[in-house]
Enzyme design. Sequence first.
Site, PDB file in Angstrom:
ATOM      1  CB  CYS A 116      24.080 -61.858 -74.647  1.00 27.91           C
ATOM      2  SG  CYS A 116      25.347 -62.321 -75.832  1.00 27.91           S
ATOM      3  CB  CYS A 143      26.256 -59.354 -76.336  1.00 25.29           C
ATOM      4  SG  CYS A 143      25.270 -60.541 -77.249  1.00 25.29           S
TER       5      CYS A 143
END
Length: 144
Positions: free
Chosen positions: A72, A69
């Site tokens: 993230c 991600c």
Amino acid sequence: MTEKLHIVCPHCHTTNRIAAAQLGGEAHCGSCHQPLVTGRPVPLDDASFVRHVGRSQLPVVVDFWAPWCGPCRMMAPAFEQAAGTLKTQAQFAKLDTQAHPQAAAPFHIRSIPTMVVFREGRELGRISGALPASEIVRWVQSVI
Ligand code: ZN
């Protein structure tokens, strides 16, 4: 009378009982003797997630993330910075939802990154999407 808190050691995950006033000082784990307050996010696995989220009387801010991600990974430095700013007010922690999907499953995380604040097993608040450090700090302070 001094208020005592259950704090879960970020190193060995043993539950310690310490005076709230000790949080700002040199509180060490009774089991592994390392500092209980580090100002750094602690990486959790299935077992340590249950301990921190279920037992800590200091709010635990969990970043549900995954290595694939992009947002993230972008938020990681901001999360670390916020952990340092709030080190006596909350324990910051990270759960890799790819490596530990069972731990995340009960919380129905629909998108990552999602941050959830817990205290003694209760969810105090959650927010999804990457935030800068100042907004992470403001949000955590608004829910604890
Ligand atoms: Zn310890």
